[in-house]
Design an enzyme around this catalytic site. Structure first.
Site: not given
Ligand SMILES: [Zn+2]
Length: 208
Positions: A74, A120
């Site tokens: 990735e 937040y």
């Molecule tokens: Zn992934």
């Protein structure tokens, strides 16, 4: 400059995320971009809970592997986000359950997935973009990230998971945890009419 502290920080964050259920199996990957353009990234087919500082992948500024095992498949996610977010120095990508579940829902706003549920989320994440589904490792995800033109530090990949950049590894880790908890809240609230932060408060808090 010794890279050992950075390598150890990546492994510590990976174990922490894994031990607390933010990721599972061999899913998820982490990278840090060095000031000279080199990148340290987690290797392919590795559990974030069992990373070894010595086998993390070191990539040259040209993307070639200089040291360690082969990088995560990735990698295009990381390269594209660094290319478009000039100040980013760290990226965390997870397949965390609540974010993946939220990414499958219909009628999400791809320009701003989550409503202003908490202060937040706005302070640590700001705004999250939704990209369509791509097969993991598909280089076309880089084109989709390029098209966002660096406007988002937080991106949700449909039916896949979140990817978040930060000015530091600590910041990226904190932001993706905040995103995952926001997705959990979003699912808990469901289609009930939740009281949201008003527009003035949300605009004042957004970090992006
Ligand atoms: Zn992934």
């Amino acid at each position: 400059m010794s890279l050992s502290p950075i390598r150890e920080d990546i492994c510590r964050l990976g174990r922490s995320l894994f031990d607390r259920g933010y990721t599972h199996g061999t899913s998820g990957n982490i990278s840090v971009l060095l000031d000279d353009g080199r990148m340290i990234v987690t290797p392919t087919d590795s559990s974030l809970g069992e990373l070894d500082p010595a086998t993390l992948t070191l990539l040259g500024s040209d993307g070639s592997t200089m040291d360690g095992r082969a990088p995560t498949k990735e990698l295009p996610l990381h390269s594209a986000l660094y290319r478009t977010r000039g100040a980013a120095r760290a990226i965390v990508h997870l397949h965390s359950t609540h974010s993946v579940a939220a990414s499958m829902l219909p009628d999400l706003d791809p320009a701003d997935v989550f409503p202003p549920l908490t202060a937040y989320y706005l302070m640590k994440v700001g705004r999250t973009a939704l990209l369509p589904y791509f097969r993991p490792g598909d280089p076309r995800v880089a084109d989709a990230i390029d098209a966002l033109a660096g406007r988002y530090s937080s991106i949700l990949l449909a039916n896949h998971g979140p990817v978040v950049s930060g000015l530091s590894l600590t910041a990226a880790g904190a932001a993706i945890e905040e995103l995952e908890q926001t997705a959990k809240l979003y699912l808990l609230v469901g289609h009930r009419q939740a009281n949201l932060l008003d527009i003035t408060e949300a605009s004042a808090l957004r970090c992006d």
